[in-house]
Design an enzyme around this catalytic site. Structure first.
Site, PDB file in Angstrom:
ATOM      1  CE  LYS A 186      -6.665  -8.058  -2.035  1.00  0.00           C
ATOM      2  NZ  LYS A 186      -6.784  -7.979  -0.609  1.00  0.00           N
ATOM      3  CE  LYS A 205     -13.754  -3.819   0.348  1.00  0.00           C
ATOM      4  NZ  LYS A 205     -12.590  -3.607   0.761  1.00  0.00           N
ATOM      5  CE  LYS A 241      -4.330  -2.070   1.364  1.00  0.00           C
ATOM      6  NZ  LYS A 241      -5.501  -1.978   2.000  1.00  0.00           N
TER       7      LYS A 241
HETATM    8  N1  AQP Z   1      -9.197 -10.362  -4.575  1.00  0.00           N
HETATM    9  C1  AQP Z   1      -9.819 -10.883  -3.464  1.00  0.00           C
HETATM   10  N2  AQP Z   1      -9.839 -12.391  -3.304  1.00  0.00           N
HETATM   11  C2  AQP Z   1     -10.215 -13.180  -2.345  1.00  0.00           C
HETATM   12  N3  AQP Z   1     -10.697 -12.518  -1.197  1.00  0.00           N
HETATM   13  C3  AQP Z   1     -10.531 -11.094  -1.016  1.00  0.00           C
HETATM   14  N4  AQP Z   1     -10.724 -10.245  -0.228  1.00  0.00           N
HETATM   15  C4  AQP Z   1     -10.510  -9.067  -0.616  1.00  0.00           C
HETATM   16  N5  AQP Z   1     -10.203  -9.049  -1.908  1.00  0.00           N
HETATM   17  C5  AQP Z   1      -9.941 -10.388  -2.179  1.00  0.00           C
HETATM   18  C6  AQP Z   1     -11.142 -10.521   1.135  1.00  0.00           C
HETATM   19  O1  AQP Z   1     -12.439  -9.840   1.339  1.00  0.00           O
HETATM   20  C7  AQP Z   1     -12.468  -9.481   2.956  1.00  0.00           C
HETATM   21  C8  AQP Z   1     -12.692  -8.167   3.257  1.00  0.00           C
HETATM   22  O2  AQP Z   1     -11.379  -7.220   2.643  1.00  0.00           O
HETATM   23  P1  AQP Z   1     -11.148  -5.992   3.203  1.00  0.00           P
HETATM   24  O3  AQP Z   1     -12.184  -4.737   2.971  1.00  0.00           O
HETATM   25  O4  AQP Z   1     -10.807  -5.992   4.796  1.00  0.00           O
HETATM   26  O5  AQP Z   1      -9.588  -5.535   2.937  1.00  0.00           O
HETATM   27  P2  AQP Z   1      -8.815  -5.867   1.423  1.00  0.00           P
HETATM   28  O6  AQP Z   1      -8.468  -7.567   1.498  1.00  0.00           O
HETATM   29  O7  AQP Z   1      -7.843  -4.966   1.702  1.00  0.00           O
HETATM   30  O8  AQP Z   1      -9.858  -5.923   0.273  1.00  0.00           O
HETATM   31  P3  AQP Z   1      -9.671  -4.677  -0.779  1.00  0.00           P
HETATM   32  O9  AQP Z   1     -10.708  -5.002  -1.505  1.00  0.00           O
HETATM   33  O10 AQP Z   1      -8.357  -4.987  -1.595  1.00  0.00           O
HETATM   34  O11 AQP Z   1      -9.679  -3.399  -0.480  1.00  0.00           O
HETATM   35  P4  AQP Z   1      -8.709  -2.309  -0.512  1.00  0.00           P
HETATM   36  O12 AQP Z   1      -8.396  -1.873  -1.816  1.00  0.00           O
HETATM   37  O13 AQP Z   1      -9.448  -1.061   0.173  1.00  0.00           O
HETATM   38  O14 AQP Z   1      -7.312  -2.653   0.283  1.00  0.00           O
HETATM   39  C9  AQP Z   1     -11.133  -9.945   3.619  1.00  0.00           C
HETATM   40  O15 AQP Z   1     -11.389 -11.287   4.164  1.00  0.00           O
HETATM   41  C10 AQP Z   1     -10.154 -10.453   2.267  1.00  0.00           C
HETATM   42  O16 AQP Z   1      -9.423 -11.505   2.563  1.00  0.00           O
END
Ligand code: AQP
Length: 326
Positions: A191, A194, A111
């Protein structure tokens, strides 16, 4: 019943990675565990965001979680910032967390690289807040995808350090590994996230799904339609397994392998299957969103229940720390 804790950030649109990788499993866990699901808005503050959009994001995400099957009658669903004990415990846990461990976290490095203009201390201490989220409810199980394994390991380490220093207070949370793997973004490389803008959202209408899948990556070695494809290394074919029956998936993959179907055919089939699978979720989420008062009621009830548990834990923690009672 053991307690499960998991969180999701309102950091952008809820995507199929969140759904397939986490929330589908959360729905099942409700049968066997006392589940606590948290919309971790304080975590989302560590990234660039627009304050005017935050509360709407939380309402939308809640409507989507409810549409997916998170059941407030069986689980506690609430917003992190509605329970101030999360940040209080995070501060306390920070005092037993080695700084070096935090700077070694892969997500911190990723990040930081992605947003070099916003490497804030919150991004560094993110895993401490996550440990507080879990320990506040003495959760013994945390569902993790491979992207969260390192953070949970640190949470376990923090638990051991706290217990060793102040006496046995928290159970060490164990990972609950899920079958679903990491879903890659539409770029086919990183990955699905969001905040990266490489996502296919649960809320995407059919025409957007068709367009996004139409632009998605396929097998790079398949240049012409007559070239046999390699479904095992094709992003579109990989996603088919999540949205089509095993028989249909096998048929689509065979079509690709034998070059009787082209990448455009594969994409069309995937897009239509996705549209069908996501339509009921979109409709249910829209029904919830039409009643924001009901969403607020669910979150209000959830926070009230969560606060009772959190207050009890913090009373014990303050005692353990030897703080003077007010
Ligand atoms: N690409 C993914 N594949 C499988 N699982 C995923 N998760 C997120 N992206 C994937 C799982 O979703 C849950 C919630 O995620 P989060 O909101 O806590 O944060 P994150 O993992 O950082 O999700 P994002 O979408 O990538 O958000 P940003 O961009 O804000 O960092 C978790 O259980 C995660 O494993």
């Amino acid at each position: 019943m053991e307690t499960v804790f998991s969180g999701i950030q309102p950091s952008g649109g809820f995507h199929i990675g969140n759904w397939l990788g986490a929330v589908q499993n959360w729905v099942k866990l409700q049968d066997d565990y006392r589940c606590i699901f948290c919309i971790v808005d304080l975590h989302a503050l560590t990234q660039h965001y627009e304050p005017a959009e935050m509360s709407e994001r939380v309402i939308t995400l809640t409507s989507e979680l409810l549409a997916c099957g998170i059941d407030p009658a069986r689980s506690i669903l609430f917003v992190q910032s509605h329970v101030p004990e999360h940040t209080e415990l995070a501060w306390i846990l920070a005092t037993v967390t080695p700084h070096g461990d935090l700077s070694r976290m892969t997500q911190f490095k990723d990040k930081s690289e992605r947003a070099p203009d916003n490497i804030n201390a919150g991004l560094l201490t993110y895993p401490v807040l996550m440990a507080a989220d879990i320990l506040l409810y003495k959760a013994t199980r945390v569902p993790v995808g491979d992207d969260q394994v390192q953070h949970l390991e640190l949470a376990r380490e923090i638990t051991r350090k706290f217990n060793a220093r102040f006496g046995e207070t928290f159970p060490e949370p164990q990972p609950l590994f899920t079958k679903a793997t990491r879903i890659l973004g539409l770029d086919g490389k990183t990955k699905m996230s969001k905040s990266v803008g490489n996502s296919l959202l649960i809320a995407d209408p059919p025409e957007v799904i068709r367009k996004k899948i139409g632009n998605a990556f396929t097998d790079p070695t398949r240049v012409r339609k007559v070239d046999p494809g390699h479904p095992e290394s094709c992003y579109v074919c990989g996603l088919q397994g999540y949205f089509a029956s095993p028989e249909e998936t096998a048929r689509l993959h065979e079509g690709c392998r034998s070059a009787t179907a082209g990448c455009v055919d594969s994409k069309r089939a995937l897009a239509e299957n996705m549209i069908n699978a996501l339509a009921p979720l979109r409709e249910k989420a829209a029904e919830w969103k039409a009643h924001p008062d009901k969403i607020r009621q669910v979150l209000g009830d959830g926070a009230q229940t969560a606060r009772v548990i959190a207050a009890d834990t913090m009373a014990r923690v303050r005692e353990r720390l030897g703080l003077l009672a007010p």
